[in-house]
Design a protein around this motif. Structure first.
Motif, PDB file in Angstrom:
ATOM      1  N   GLU A   1       0.900  -1.250  -0.061  1.00  0.00           N
ATOM      2  CA  GLU A   1      -0.057  -0.074  -0.121  1.00  0.00           C
ATOM      3  C   GLU A   1       0.700   1.388  -0.062  1.00  0.00           C
ATOM      4  N   THR A   2       2.280   1.090   0.010  1.00  0.00           N
ATOM      5  CA  THR A   2       3.184   2.190   0.026  1.00  0.00           C
ATOM      6  C   THR A   2       3.474   2.435  -1.534  1.00  0.00           C
ATOM      7  N   ARG A   3       2.505   3.349  -2.124  1.00  0.00           N
ATOM      8  CA  ARG A   3       2.648   3.569  -3.691  1.00  0.00           C
ATOM      9  C   ARG A   3       4.157   4.273  -4.081  1.00  0.00           C
ATOM     10  N   THR A   4       4.869   4.956  -3.104  1.00  0.00           N
ATOM     11  CA  THR A   4       5.988   5.490  -3.359  1.00  0.00           C
ATOM     12  C   THR A   4       7.245   4.601  -3.481  1.00  0.00           C
ATOM     13  N   VAL A   5       7.099   3.372  -3.259  1.00  0.00           N
ATOM     14  CA  VAL A   5       8.138   2.268  -3.252  1.00  0.00           C
ATOM     15  C   VAL A   5       7.714   1.195  -3.931  1.00  0.00           C
TER      16      VAL A   5
ATOM     17  N   LYS B   1      23.120   9.378  -6.226  1.00  0.00           N
ATOM     18  CA  LYS B   1      24.153  10.493  -6.360  1.00  0.00           C
ATOM     19  C   LYS B   1      24.122  11.231  -7.687  1.00  0.00           C
ATOM     20  N   ALA B   2      23.381  10.447  -8.622  1.00  0.00           N
ATOM     21  CA  ALA B   2      23.280  11.121 -10.043  1.00  0.00           C
ATOM     22  C   ALA B   2      22.078  11.904 -10.042  1.00  0.00           C
ATOM     23  N   VAL B   3      21.179  11.866  -9.173  1.00  0.00           N
ATOM     24  CA  VAL B   3      19.869  12.415  -8.912  1.00  0.00           C
ATOM     25  C   VAL B   3      20.264  13.729  -8.197  1.00  0.00           C
ATOM     26  N   LEU B   4      21.128  13.665  -7.117  1.00  0.00           N
ATOM     27  CA  LEU B   4      21.556  14.905  -6.447  1.00  0.00           C
ATOM     28  C   LEU B   4      22.535  15.853  -7.319  1.00  0.00           C
ATOM     29  N   ALA B   5      23.444  15.213  -8.179  1.00  0.00           N
ATOM     30  CA  ALA B   5      24.124  15.857  -9.060  1.00  0.00           C
ATOM     31  C   ALA B   5      23.205  16.655 -10.178  1.00  0.00           C
ATOM     32  N   SER B   6      22.236  16.319 -10.380  1.00  0.00           N
ATOM     33  CA  SER B   6      21.341  16.802 -11.204  1.00  0.00           C
ATOM     34  C   SER B   6      20.182  18.121 -10.749  1.00  0.00           C
TER      35      SER B   6
ATOM     36  N   ARG C   1      13.546  16.451  -3.475  1.00  0.00           N
ATOM     37  CA  ARG C   1      14.465  15.830  -2.381  1.00  0.00           C
ATOM     38  C   ARG C   1      13.461  15.503  -1.074  1.00  0.00           C
ATOM     39  N   ASP C   2      12.540  15.938  -0.848  1.00  0.00           N
ATOM     40  CA  ASP C   2      11.634  15.734   0.193  1.00  0.00           C
ATOM     41  C   ASP C   2      10.966  14.473  -0.106  1.00  0.00           C
ATOM     42  N   ASP C   3      10.522  14.374  -1.427  1.00  0.00           N
ATOM     43  CA  ASP C   3       9.734  13.184  -1.954  1.00  0.00           C
ATOM     44  C   ASP C   3      10.583  11.962  -1.684  1.00  0.00           C
ATOM     45  N   MET C   4      11.675  11.996  -2.051  1.00  0.00           N
ATOM     46  CA  MET C   4      12.614  11.048  -2.090  1.00  0.00           C
ATOM     47  C   MET C   4      13.003  10.683  -0.559  1.00  0.00           C
TER      48      MET C   4
ATOM     49  N   GLY D   1      23.551   2.432  -2.557  1.00  0.00           N
ATOM     50  CA  GLY D   1      23.520   1.601  -3.533  1.00  0.00           C
ATOM     51  C   GLY D   1      22.542   0.614  -3.591  1.00  0.00           C
ATOM     52  N   ASN D   2      21.861   0.758  -2.294  1.00  0.00           N
ATOM     53  CA  ASN D   2      20.691  -0.336  -2.290  1.00  0.00           C
ATOM     54  C   ASN D   2      19.176   0.015  -2.733  1.00  0.00           C
ATOM     55  N   PHE D   3      19.339   1.372  -3.392  1.00  0.00           N
ATOM     56  CA  PHE D   3      17.950   1.796  -3.881  1.00  0.00           C
ATOM     57  C   PHE D   3      18.402   2.618  -4.917  1.00  0.00           C
ATOM     58  N   THR D   4      17.368   2.889  -5.811  1.00  0.00           N
ATOM     59  CA  THR D   4      17.253   3.659  -7.078  1.00  0.00           C
ATOM     60  C   THR D   4      16.149   4.494  -6.877  1.00  0.00           C
ATOM     61  N   VAL D   5      16.159   5.781  -7.668  1.00  0.00           N
ATOM     62  CA  VAL D   5      15.212   6.702  -7.813  1.00  0.00           C
ATOM     63  C   VAL D   5      14.232   6.599  -8.934  1.00  0.00           C
ATOM     64  N   ARG D   6      12.953   6.605  -8.908  1.00  0.00           N
ATOM     65  CA  ARG D   6      11.973   6.525  -9.854  1.00  0.00           C
ATOM     66  C   ARG D   6      12.007   7.747 -10.576  1.00  0.00           C
ATOM     67  N   ASP D   7      11.285   7.827 -11.701  1.00  0.00           N
ATOM     68  CA  ASP D   7      10.862   8.933 -12.362  1.00  0.00           C
ATOM     69  C   ASP D   7      10.195  10.103 -11.560  1.00  0.00           C
ATOM     70  N   ASP D   8       9.326   9.400 -10.801  1.00  0.00           N
ATOM     71  CA  ASP D   8       8.409  10.379  -9.711  1.00  0.00           C
ATOM     72  C   ASP D   8       8.916  10.627  -8.517  1.00  0.00           C
ATOM     73  N   TYR D   9      10.149  10.287  -8.374  1.00  0.00           N
ATOM     74  CA  TYR D   9      11.105  10.640  -7.247  1.00  0.00           C
ATOM     75  C   TYR D   9      10.636   9.655  -6.118  1.00  0.00           C
ATOM     76  N   GLY D  10       9.620   8.530  -6.477  1.00  0.00           N
ATOM     77  CA  GLY D  10       9.963   7.434  -5.385  1.00  0.00           C
ATOM     78  C   GLY D  10      10.827   6.533  -5.636  1.00  0.00           C
ATOM     79  N   LEU D  11      10.999   5.532  -4.825  1.00  0.00           N
ATOM     80  CA  LEU D  11      12.164   4.552  -4.818  1.00  0.00           C
ATOM     81  C   LEU D  11      12.009   3.215  -5.227  1.00  0.00           C
ATOM     82  N   ASN D  12      13.004   2.659  -6.002  1.00  0.00           N
ATOM     83  CA  ASN D  12      12.982   1.006  -6.093  1.00  0.00           C
ATOM     84  C   ASN D  12      13.776   0.635  -4.895  1.00  0.00           C
ATOM     85  N   LEU D  13      13.322  -0.107  -4.169  1.00  0.00           N
ATOM     86  CA  LEU D  13      14.400  -0.902  -3.122  1.00  0.00           C
ATOM     87  C   LEU D  13      14.864  -2.052  -3.553  1.00  0.00           C
ATOM     88  N   LEU D  14      16.250  -2.154  -3.189  1.00  0.00           N
ATOM     89  CA  LEU D  14      16.993  -3.396  -3.783  1.00  0.00           C
ATOM     90  C   LEU D  14      17.685  -3.784  -2.674  1.00  0.00           C
TER      91      LEU D  14
END
Length: 453
Positions: free
Chosen positions: A209-213, A239-244, A251-254, A279-292
């Motif tokens: 039910e956590t749509r942001t993950v 790191k790439a997202v912060l560099a952009s 940032r708050d969404d992430m 390194g254990n998560f990546t950022v989605r286009d909507d600034y939600g997260l992929n947990l790895l």
């Protein structure tokens, strides 16, 4: 029939010992020498230790990283260097990949895939990841364990225990017997990719039910104890997202997604992902997260989680009796009232973001410079009051809190952490959590935790 890559025997272990024993033995020698008044350049040796371990694929590096987050578990020089240690060894080549895939799925393994990358897309301490496409068109990630990791775990833990044994003889303020036991069990669990597949199922359920993950689904028929095949999830590295130059809102969404990804499982199910490395998560286009990477997952006793909630309430209400009893639920044994008061200073700093009912940055509520001062005072207080034995369940909770705090600092997020926490613990009932945890573990078919006790 493919040769079992993990039956490398005595020679493999001897080679590994030759590579690590100098570095680990050096810790012991310098610790003993310093206590005897023999001066050495600890900073130089700590840097050398970091370099030696960083070139290994294996558990000694993970053990060093974990212990570097526990105050007093290692001398400051080692902890500071090892906290920044990353897996930087080159991945294993295509010949290894072919042999491993054949050993796990059989001689005709390639028929399961339309394509399979020859180059690893990620390399970590215990395995490497390849991107592939199934015959039905689905993109997947194939995580392959390196050869002889069981032998590496056993060898590295023996050496690490020997080095810590020397430290223990001279430093008794923070007793680490349970820390080593916890570390040993969790590392051995990480070797079982079937267990990790069950953790994927568990997290998909807990965060449904956590749509942001997003949590990838395991591909059961193409997974074994040393091969984990799962959905490929697309995203950018933090790191790439912060560099952009991400906006404050992004940032708050992430940060909000990260908070919910880690703490919804803790306070609703008593489960934690013990490795909040960027390194254990990546950022989605909507600034939600992929947990790895679900190898380091810890199942807490419901009583422990109740203790965490009770301690928050006790500090909020300045109820010293309730705080004293909360520590026993955390697993602290034989505490005196004086020692508990010392621990309260650590806890007030630890909980401060959750007790600050306004929008603020982590820097404002948990400044790293202040953290160092607090920990020094706590350490001196524990030494004065006879020390403390760290309980097993403290280890990954502490590591996750430190890792997440670091990520929130990097993000520069400004949120009402108190409000988010209150949403998670509203109506907390330890019996409800216990039943919810039992049902979730059974549904995901998570095997019982390993224990060396």
């Amino acid at each position: 029939m493919a040769r079992d890559l993990d039956n490398t025997g005595l020679m493999g272990e001897l080679r590994r010992m030759a590579r690590t024993s100098g570095a680990v033995g050096g810790i012991a020698a310098r610790l003993a020498g310093n206590r005897l008044g023999i001066k050495t350049d600890k900073g130089v040796h700590a840097e050398g230790l970091k370099s030696s371990l960083g070139n290994l694929k294996g558990p000694l590096m993970k053990a060093a990283q974990l212990l570097s987050t526990i105050p007093g578990a290692l001398p400051d020089e080692y902890a500071e260097e090892l906290a920044h240690l990353q897996a930087n060894a080159p991945p294993m080549g295509w010949n290894f990949v072919r042999r491993r895939m054949m050993a796990e799925l059989g001689a005709g393994w390639e028929k399961n895939f339309r394509s399979f990358s020859h180059e690893a897309v990620a390399a970590a301490s215990l395995g490497q990841v390849h991107r592939a496409r199934l015959v039905d068109g689905r993109e997947v990630a194939c995580k392959l364990q390196y050869p002889d990791m069981q032998g590496a775990v056993d060898s590295d833990l023996r050496q690490f225990r020997a080095a810590l044994g020397v430290y223990k003889r001279f430093e008794t303020t923070i007793r680490q017997d349970e820390v080593y036991t916890e570390l040993s069990d969790r590392l051995r669990e990480e070797l079982d990719y079937r267990r990790e597949a069950s953790h994927l199922r568990l997290y998909r359920d807990m965060l449904s039910e956590t749509r942001t993950v997003t949590v990838p689904a395991p591909i059961e028929e193409l997974s074994t104890g040393r091969l984990l095949t799962m959905d490929w999830v697309s995203g950018r590295g933090m790191k790439a997202v912060l560099a952009s130059e991400a906006t404050q809102e992004q940032r708050d969404d992430m940060a909000r997604a990260l908070f919910r990804a880690w703490y919804t499982p803790v306070y609703r199910y008593g489960v934690i992902h013990g490795d909040p490395h960027m390194g254990n998560f990546t950022v989605r286009d909507d600034y939600g997260l992929n947990l790895l990477d679900f190898g380091a997952v810890r199942i807490f006793s419901p009583r422990f989680v109740e203790g965490v909630v009770d301690l928050f309430a006790a500090l909020r209400d300045n109820d010293e009796d309730k705080a004293f009893h909360a520590y026993s639920k955390w697993g602290f044994e034989g505490l005196s009232r004086e020692t508990a008061e010392v621990l309260n200073e650590w806890a007030r700093f630890f909980y401060r973001p959750l007790m600050t009912d306004r929008v603020c940055s982590m820097q404002e509520s948990n400044d790293p410079a202040e953290a160092k001062q607090v920990l020094e005072r706590v350490y001196d207080g524990l030494k004065r009051t006879g020390g403390v034995k760290l309980p097993r369940e403290f280890v990954l909770m502490d590591r996750s809190a430190i890792g997440l705090g670091s990520a929130f600092l990097r993000l520069g997020a400004r949120l009402n952490w108190h409000q988010m926490f209150q949403e998670l613990i509203e109506g907390f009932d330890v019996n409800v959590l216990a039943e919810r945890q039992k049902e979730a573990l059974a549904k995901a078919k998570v095997p019982p935790a390993l224990s060396t006790l």
